[in-house]
Motif scaffolding. Structure first.
Motif, short mmCIF file in Angstrom:
data_model
loop_
_atom_site.label_atom_id
_atom_site.label_comp_id
_atom_site.label_asym_id
_atom_site.label_seq_id
_atom_site.Cartn_x
_atom_site.Cartn_y
_atom_site.Cartn_z
N GLN A 203 0.82 -1.20 0.00
CA GLN A 203 0.00 0.00 0.00
C GLN A 203 0.86 1.26 0.00
N LEU A 204 0.39 2.26 -0.72
CA LEU A 204 1.02 3.58 -0.69
C LEU A 204 0.08 4.54 0.03
N HIS A 205 0.60 5.16 1.09
CA HIS A 205 -0.20 6.10 1.89
C HIS A 205 0.28 7.52 1.58
N ALA A 206 -0.45 8.16 0.67
CA ALA A 206 -0.07 9.50 0.23
C ALA A 206 -0.99 10.57 0.79
N GLU A 245 5.79 2.95 -9.21
CA GLU A 245 6.63 2.18 -10.14
C GLU A 245 7.76 1.47 -9.41
N ARG A 246 8.49 2.20 -8.60
CA ARG A 246 9.70 1.65 -7.95
C ARG A 246 9.36 0.55 -6.96
N HIS A 247 8.34 0.75 -6.14
CA HIS A 247 8.02 -0.19 -5.07
C HIS A 247 6.95 -1.20 -5.48
N ARG A 248 6.55 -1.17 -6.72
CA ARG A 248 5.55 -2.12 -7.22
C ARG A 248 4.30 -2.09 -6.34
N ILE A 249 3.83 -0.88 -6.09
CA ILE A 249 2.66 -0.68 -5.24
C ILE A 249 1.44 -1.32 -5.90
N THR A 250 0.62 -1.97 -5.09
CA THR A 250 -0.58 -2.63 -5.60
C THR A 250 -1.87 -1.87 -5.29
N LEU A 251 -1.84 -1.01 -4.25
CA LEU A 251 -3.09 -0.39 -3.80
C LEU A 251 -2.85 1.05 -3.36
N LEU A 252 -3.75 1.94 -3.75
CA LEU A 252 -3.65 3.36 -3.40
C LEU A 252 -5.02 3.93 -3.15
N LEU A 253 -5.14 4.71 -2.09
CA LEU A 253 -6.30 5.58 -1.86
C LEU A 253 -5.86 7.01 -2.12
N ALA A 254 -6.66 7.76 -2.85
CA ALA A 254 -6.38 9.18 -3.05
C ALA A 254 -7.69 9.93 -3.18
N VAL A 255 -7.67 11.20 -2.81
CA VAL A 255 -8.85 12.03 -2.99
C VAL A 255 -8.86 12.53 -4.43
N THR A 257 -8.76 15.38 -6.02
CA THR A 257 -7.76 16.35 -6.44
C THR A 257 -6.40 15.69 -6.64
N MET A 258 -6.04 14.77 -5.76
CA MET A 258 -4.76 14.06 -5.88
C MET A 258 -4.71 13.25 -7.17
N TYR A 259 -5.77 12.52 -7.47
CA TYR A 259 -5.80 11.73 -8.70
C TYR A 259 -5.68 12.62 -9.93
N GLN A 260 -6.35 13.76 -9.90
CA GLN A 260 -6.27 14.64 -11.06
C GLN A 260 -4.85 15.18 -11.25
N MET A 261 -4.14 15.43 -10.17
CA MET A 261 -2.74 15.86 -10.27
C MET A 261 -1.85 14.72 -10.74
N ILE A 262 -2.12 13.51 -10.29
CA ILE A 262 -1.34 12.34 -10.73
C ILE A 262 -1.49 12.14 -12.23
N MET A 263 -2.72 12.30 -12.72
CA MET A 263 -2.96 12.09 -14.16
C MET A 263 -2.24 13.10 -15.03
N ARG A 264 -1.84 14.26 -14.44
CA ARG A 264 -1.17 15.28 -15.22
C ARG A 264 0.36 15.16 -15.18
N ALA A 275 2.01 -3.24 -11.58
CA ALA A 275 1.70 -3.89 -10.30
C ALA A 275 0.46 -3.30 -9.65
N TRP A 276 0.15 -2.05 -9.97
CA TRP A 276 -0.97 -1.34 -9.35
C TRP A 276 -2.28 -1.86 -9.93
N HIS A 277 -3.08 -2.49 -9.08
CA HIS A 277 -4.33 -3.06 -9.58
C HIS A 277 -5.57 -2.60 -8.81
N THR A 278 -5.40 -1.94 -7.66
CA THR A 278 -6.55 -1.54 -6.86
C THR A 278 -6.44 -0.07 -6.48
N GLY A 279 -7.47 0.69 -6.76
CA GLY A 279 -7.51 2.10 -6.39
C GLY A 279 -8.82 2.43 -5.70
N PHE A 280 -8.74 3.24 -4.67
CA PHE A 280 -9.93 3.74 -3.99
C PHE A 280 -9.93 5.26 -4.10
#
Length: 502
Positions: A203-206, A245-255, A257-264, A275-280
């Protein structure tokens, strides 16, 4: 079940060498993390903390935040994480209301902590103030913990003992502290496990750890399930992508606004995120256009939408991944596992399809009560249901769409306006990064409507452009004014000297 910290101890025996927490280059196995929690527990006890006392934690994301939190749990104290961006008056209120005997703070909040003793309008607080990372002029909890034994302090803590107070400001009045015992927090984890937060995840806790969604849904569940938890001290979209990418994270929760910034992030579609297969996502409305873009850019990720108040342990309703793809314009389709949901009108009856009603929840993770606020508790918890204050409509297929807060609905010229509907429409504008629609008191119409807009960095948003965009998407109450309308009519989206449309 054993208490929250008991689940951590079980994992220290069950998977002793597995990675528990990673922060930058600092890694704890489950054995190491459990022993460090014991040291923090002994350190807090040496400061006079006893079972039932409150321990406030004021910090941005860090391993020491979690160690102080679980150290408090281990001696039967009630932990209370505070928003690290709290102003001095807010912090003073939280400390006074919770009756915290200890405040453990991170160095990045030292300035506001020092203001507690220098502000002319603030009376002294009773809490013993200690630093989590060696701030000048304060005792250091980490240094004290390093001198303590690594064995369990031996305090008997039951599953139904109080564990945590999560403060939520709601829409009006002073912040309210929602009180939970260990059992209720563990039931949050059961619901999340049923939704895909299973054992074996990286899990990545951002998101901020002090927030109930990140802390209760993700972090506590991750530690209970024995997952590998990567903690980011601050949110940075490029760093998030690097970690995925580096840690082969499988799961992330983001609000949203965070997702919109990630997509940019430049080159995002070329990165190896296989490796990332689950998003909340949750905690705020996600514009349908952004949901659709998520699915396009990350086709291998199954996104689940969550919606729940702090008072419910951040659990409530959800949409499964296929429902997110089919109906990105809605908020959720059903209650989370082990819970119930219904809508109620002003008389407590189920409203007709398409008619707004308040969301009521009956969830096993529901708060025990508001701390020190019996009247607010009585208003929120009635007949076994949590009255959320969220207004939603339910369509013929069972999908819920939150349209506003009960106390935030705008009534302009006798017409009910639900801010979320307008926000979702305006959020689709290609030059709009974020938007909030609010009501402003008006002598004739009761309220007029103001849209506060944050443009995409480097882009310009004009009032005329927003009016033109809105005209085809939402009702006249926020579109271009009609011929003959006064300039300040409720049908006008306008530049207002007391608001900012930028």
């Amino acid at each position: 079940m054993t208490p929250l910290h008991g689940q951590l101890a079980v994992n220290a025996h069950r998977i002793p060498d597995d990675t528990a927490v990673v922060l930058k280059d600092h890694t704890f196995s489950y054995t190491e993390f459990d022993e460090e929690v014991n040291r923090y527990a002994h350190a807090l006890a040496s400061l006079g903390v006893r079972k039932g006392d409150r321990v406030a934690v004021l910090s941005t994301n860090s391993d020491r935040f979690l160690l102080a939190l679980y150290g408090a749990f281990r001696i039967g104290a009630i932990a209370s994480p505070f928003n690290p961006r709290s102003a001095p008056l807010e912090l003073h209120y939280l400390l006074t209301d919770s009756g915290a005997s200890v405040l453990a703070f991170g160095g990045d909040t030292a300035e506001v902590v020092r203001a507690l003793s220098t502000h002319d309008d603030l009376a002294p607080v009773d809490a013993r103030v200690v630093s989590l990372d060696g701030a000048d002029g304060f005792d250091d909890l980490a240094h004290l913990a390093a001198t303590m034994p690594a064995h369990d302090p031996g305090v008997a803590v039951a599953e139904d003992d109080d564990a945590i107070i999560m403060y939520t400001s709601g829409t009006t009045g002073a912040p309210k502290g929602a009180l939970f015992d260990h059992h209720r927090m563990l039931r949050v984890g059961q619901s999340m496990t049923a939704l895909g937060l299973t054992a074996g995840q990286r899990q990545l806790h951002a998101a901020p750890l002090y927030h109930c969604a990140e802390l209760a849904l993700m972090t506590m569940t991750g530690l209970t399930n024995g997952n590998e938890n990567h903690i980011m001290d601050v949110f940075d979209p490029v760093a998030v992508v690097d970690s995925l990418e580096r840690h082969r994270i499988t799961l992330l929760l983001a609000v949203p606004t965070m997702y919109q910034m990630i997509m940019r992030v430049p080159g995002i579609t070329e990165r190896d995120l296989s490796a990332w297969h689950t998003g909340f996502f949750g905690a705020a409305p996600m514009p349908p256009t952004a949901v659709a873009e998520l699915s396009r850019k990350f086709p291998n990720v199954q996104f689940t939408q969550l919606c729940g108040p702090t008072e419910g342990g951040s659990t409530g309703i959800y949409s499964a991944p296929h429902e997110v793809r089919e109906r990105p314009d809605t908020t959720g389709r059903r209650a989370v596992p082990y819970a119930q949901v219904r809508l109620a009108d002003g008389n407590g009856d189920e409203p007709e399809v398409g008619t707004p009603g308040e969301i009521l929840l009956r969830v096993p993770s529901m708060m025990k009560r508001y701390w020190n606020k019996p009247e607010a508790t009585e208003a929120a918890l009635r007949d076994g249901w949590l009255h959320t204050g969220d207004l939603a409509v339910r369509d013929e297929h069972g999908y819920f769409t939150i349209v506003d807060r009960l106390k935030d609905m705008i009534i302009t010229g006798g017409m009910n306006v639900y801010s979320v509907e307008d926000e979702n429409a305006l959020a689709g504008h290609p030059e709009v990064q974020d938007v909030a629609v609010i009501g402003r008191p008006h002598e004739t119409y009761g309220e007029t409507i103001v849209a506060v807009v944050t443009p995409v960095e480097g882009r310009e948003v004009t009032l005329e452009g927003l009016r033109e965009y809105a005209a085809d998407r939402i009702g006249e109450h926020i579109a271009a004014p009609r011929a003959g309308d006064p300039a300040d009519s409720p049908q006008s989206l306008r530049q207002d000297p007391q608001a900012r449309v930028a």
